[in-house]
Design an enzyme around this catalytic site. Structure first.
Site, PDB file in Angstrom:
ATOM      1  N   HIS A  21       0.871  -1.182   0.000  1.00  0.00           N
ATOM      2  CA  HIS A  21       0.000   0.000   0.000  1.00  0.00           C
ATOM      3  C   HIS A  21       0.907   1.230   0.000  1.00  0.00           C
ATOM      4  O   HIS A  21       1.727   1.409   0.910  1.00  0.00           O
ATOM      5  CB  HIS A  21      -0.931  -0.017   1.218  1.00  0.00           C
ATOM      6  CG  HIS A  21      -1.866  -1.181   1.200  1.00  0.00           C
ATOM      7  ND1 HIS A  21      -2.129  -1.962   2.297  1.00  0.00           N
ATOM      8  CD2 HIS A  21      -2.604  -1.702   0.178  1.00  0.00           C
ATOM      9  CE1 HIS A  21      -2.990  -2.913   1.957  1.00  0.00           C
ATOM     10  NE2 HIS A  21      -3.296  -2.775   0.682  1.00  0.00           N
ATOM     11  N   GLU A 178       1.736  -5.333  10.904  1.00  0.00           N
ATOM     12  CA  GLU A 178       0.752  -4.234  10.819  1.00  0.00           C
ATOM     13  C   GLU A 178       0.976  -3.338  12.036  1.00  0.00           C
ATOM     14  O   GLU A 178       0.590  -3.676  13.149  1.00  0.00           O
ATOM     15  CB  GLU A 178      -0.651  -4.834  10.838  1.00  0.00           C
ATOM     16  CG  GLU A 178      -1.773  -3.868  10.587  1.00  0.00           C
ATOM     17  CD  GLU A 178      -1.857  -3.431   9.126  1.00  0.00           C
ATOM     18  OE1 GLU A 178      -1.516  -2.259   8.875  1.00  0.00           O
ATOM     19  OE2 GLU A 178      -2.263  -4.232   8.267  1.00  0.00           O
TER      20      GLU A 178
END
Lengths: 319, 319
Positions: A21, A178
């Site tokens: 991303h 994450e």
């Protein structure tokens, strides 16, 4: 993701992927840095390859250009005939599948570590498809033991019957990191240092395994995705309220029936009407507004992970 | 921005603008809400008009489509002949200038309040061009007195000789509200409530003024922009380091010569080499990476704001 083959062999082909991303800056900046200075990813038994997964989205500082790359590694996308009008990320997924896979093949990379950030207060979260990847579960356990003072949760994101779709699903084993909260497009020094330390510890674990170290069985606690909850919306789809202040920043904490989850702009509270306690994660993640997700509901579970046997010593080279 | 005319008159034409930047969600969501439920913006002497400034960027959840709308209200953009290839935001600036201005004319709106968010830890910040707008300074003082327990700083952003360029510069007077930290694309309930309360207090202040209330002189403390500092970068323009953990989240705190400002990815610290103490603001704002700004250096100053006299009572209507 296919499990690692038996009998176990050392992991030689390892990749560390950033920028899946393009606006999640810890992985973007680390991948770019390692591409210039790859020495940090070397260990005696292997060298991990740094990969900038989505260069176009990274250049634009957006999550994606056409569609979410980290949902594009399905067999439908990977095996369809290429077409000039394919979304950029579908083309890129095929390229990455050639580089790191092919998915579910013996030629695939042994391990892919994929670096992500979230705007949610997830702290350090290790993202795996399921509990079935014994090697990944051992790696998670190893990372948890490195900094026992810092919460380091395991999130299992694959729903029953769902096909794997993430970048690390092309390898024989893999894991997502994450880290949050970090705004999109922002690089925080504290999260950068934490991610860098986690990557180093992961590579050290692979090195230990390659050296023949055996790892005993253990009990793992993890949070498994059950479903998602959308924001309250108007008839036209606009937001009609927001995450309640009593839920905001409470990722991984128990949400009990009757607790408030949203605050409507008109003033009213919306309460959680489920029948059992759940554990919300990815609360108020910026990228999930368009997906219709205010948070995921997870269940907390504990399971046994079997021992990871040590590799047999490699035969001495012929004299 | 032109100062309010003398003799002072009541403010009848007031606008509250959200979505000047399409991914700053507090203003976006409040503007959309007020467009459906404008009653909250009514006061006995006037009704403020809600405006969604950049609908295309808001729909895409991006700061802008072609260029930064909040830099587009210059005479060069506003007076040039329209062309089909004009950037979307230049066309939109002309439309808003027709709606809220024309800039520097007697027909312009009396006051524009423009709602923003930042990823920096700015808390509540009131953004004015300069200290010369006496009405705006009194409004700032009023807002500071509403919640004395919460820091509410005044940032003066116009450099000497610089033309005004913001959306609120088209009105006779105006102010920006800058609340943070909030990630782009995320709506936090705490910041939403704070912004809503500030808007209400601002409208209440205008109502008091319109009713004839006089406001005494006072001393104002503010932070005035001096210059900007870019991130350390590689020869190709990529980031080579990030904001130092000792500077991150320290907006409005003194930065002294010799203190660290950046941490290089290679490990070294970069120190602040200025000769005097400055007060950094907008530290690590996501939207400023592309502008080459890691933070603004400001100077802290104190100045006297003259009294704001009460309006003469309106003549009674003829019988």
């Amino acid at each position: 993701m296919c499990s690692r083959p038996e009998p176990p062999e050392p992991l030689r082909r390892v990749a560390v992927v950033g920028g899946t991303h393009g606006n999640e800056m810890s992985g973007v900046c680390l991948a770019r840095y390692w591409l210039r200075a790859p020495g940090e990813l070397q260990r005696p038994s292997f060298s991990a390859v740094p990969v900038l997964a989505n260069p176009a989205a990274t250049a634009a500082c957006r999550r994606y250009v056409d569609c979410d790359l980290n949902r594009a590694f399905t067999s439908a996308f990977l095996t369809a005939r290429a077409h000039p009008d394919d979304p950029y990320e579908v083309t890129r997924a095929r390229e990455l599948n050639q580089l790191l896979g092919p998915k579910a093949s013996g030629q695939a990379f042994d391990f892919v570590l994929d670096l992500h950030n979230t705007t949610a207060s997830m702290g350090t979260c290790l993202v795996a498809e399921s509990s079935h990847d014994v090697f990944a579960m051992h790696l998670c356990h190893h990372l948890q033991l490195q900094s026992p003072e810092l919460p380091c949760r395991v999130f299992l994101y694959q729903l029953p019957g769902e096909e794997s779709y993430s970048v690390h699903s092309v390898a024989k084993s893999g894991l997502g990191l994450e880290l949050g909260p970090q705004p999109q497009g922002v690089l925080r020094a504290d999260l950068l240092a934490r991610m860098r330390a986690l990557v180093a510890a992961a590579l050290d674990f692979i090195q230990l395994f390659n050296q023949g170290t055996a790892f005993p069985a253990f009990e793992m606690e993890a949070y498994r995705k059950v479903s998602s909850v959308d924001f309250p919306r108007t008839e036209t789809g606009d937001l009609a309220g927001t995450v309640h202040p009593q839920l905001q920043d409470r990722d991984f904490e128990p949400l009990r029936p009757g607790a408030p989850i949203f605050q409507m702009f008109g003033g009213k509270d919306v309460l959680y009407e489920g029948e059992s306690t759940v554990y919300p994660v990815f609360i108020n993640e910026a990228a999930y507004y368009e997906k219709g997700i205010a948070f995921f509901q997870t269940e907390k579970l504990t399971f046994s992970v079997p021992a990871l046997p040590g590799l047999a010593p490699a035969p001495s080279p012929a004299p």
